[in-house]
Write a protein that holds these residues in place. Structure first.
Motif: not given
Lengths: 191, 191
Positions: B78-99
């Protein structure tokens, strides 16, 4: 030489009791001399526990909490709750509101590639609860505060809300789960 | 005496480079030898960035992502994105669903003391994206994975999803924001 060793020893102690990352997580409630709560800091990096959503469009245009409620608890307090079923003294729970994003249907929803639904719009306020049994003995040990239900900036401080405004509803509905709506928070529910 | 000082020095170094809380936060993507992604761990303590909600009740009973999407990104990314506008190599984004929790209206909503709306029900699956330009050059540097859209337990590993299943929609809609729907995430939006 003896002095040098003492300084090294001190450094070890500091790292042991205050690791860098833990410092950024920790945020005890801060009260002004007249008992107001200062706006919590850093809460967007606490543990997110749930996102109730009460759209204005489903509440005659005037939801009590417009509209998304993002609820955050610090990791150590989540851990304690999962272990004991109650939150430690000093626990702060923050509920940050956001509006829904640009509704196109009367209920507040819109179409996006993922489907018809609701998406987070602008930030719209903060409520906070603080567990402090000595300070709030009349409301089951918790104090309730609101920093406004409106876009940024939020109020810098907040006086305790009246029982009618906040605590009464928690006492009536969630007194058995440490005054907290854990039934809406999957990682806490059922503990 | 000399040995004792060396050990103390080592302790200081360990605390400095691996503070306890940071260790629990960090979780690089782990791939099996045949290129499957292992189920991410610890993501519920990453930074929560948004909760899109696409109820089955508003999507002919079959939302593509049923129903809440809780999206998490590690703090340093998050910090890197806010600084540069792109995510660093290796970034994982998780989307967990709930009903949604026990609907009583056709749209999936129910009445609670806070109003009519939607509340988190049971966990219902995980999707993850991984930024690795060498591994996923054909889909703008990101790989897309799903561990199932169903209650716990989730799959232990996931093969890369096809372009039609996931990447295609991201390429068509959010290629300019590093393949991520930041328009739905208030803390990232507008960067």
């Amino acid at each position: 030489m003896f002095t040098g060793m003492a300084i090294i020893g001190l450094s070890v102690t500091l790292f042991h009791t205050q690791p860098v990352a833990a410092q950024t997580e920790r945020s005890m409630a801060v009260f002004t001399p007249d008992g107001k709560l200062e706006l919590p800091k850093g809460y967007r990096r606490w543990v997110f526990v749930g996102a109730p959503l009460t759209p204005n469009g489903l509440n005659n245009g005037k939801a009590g909490f417009p509209e998304y409620h993002h609820v955050y608890v610090e990791a150590r307090n989540v851990d304690a709750y999962l272990k004991t079923g109650s939150f430690p003294e000093g626990t702060v729970i923050v509920k940050e509101l956001t509006r829904v994003l640009n509704p196109t249907f009367p209920d507040g929803s819109r179409n996006e590639p993922s489907g018809r639904g609701f998406f987070n719009g602008e930030f719209n306020g903060i409520d906070a609860t603080v567990k402090d049994s000595k300070r709030f003995p009349k409301t089951n040990g918790w104090g309730f505060f609101t920093f406004g239900h409106h876009p940024l900036p939020y109020a810098e401080t907040a006086a305790e809300s009246s029982v009618d405004e906040c605590a009464g509803c928690h006492i009536a509905n969630v007194a058995k789960t440490d005054m907290t709506w854990v039934q809406f928070y999957p990682i806490l529910r059922g503990k």
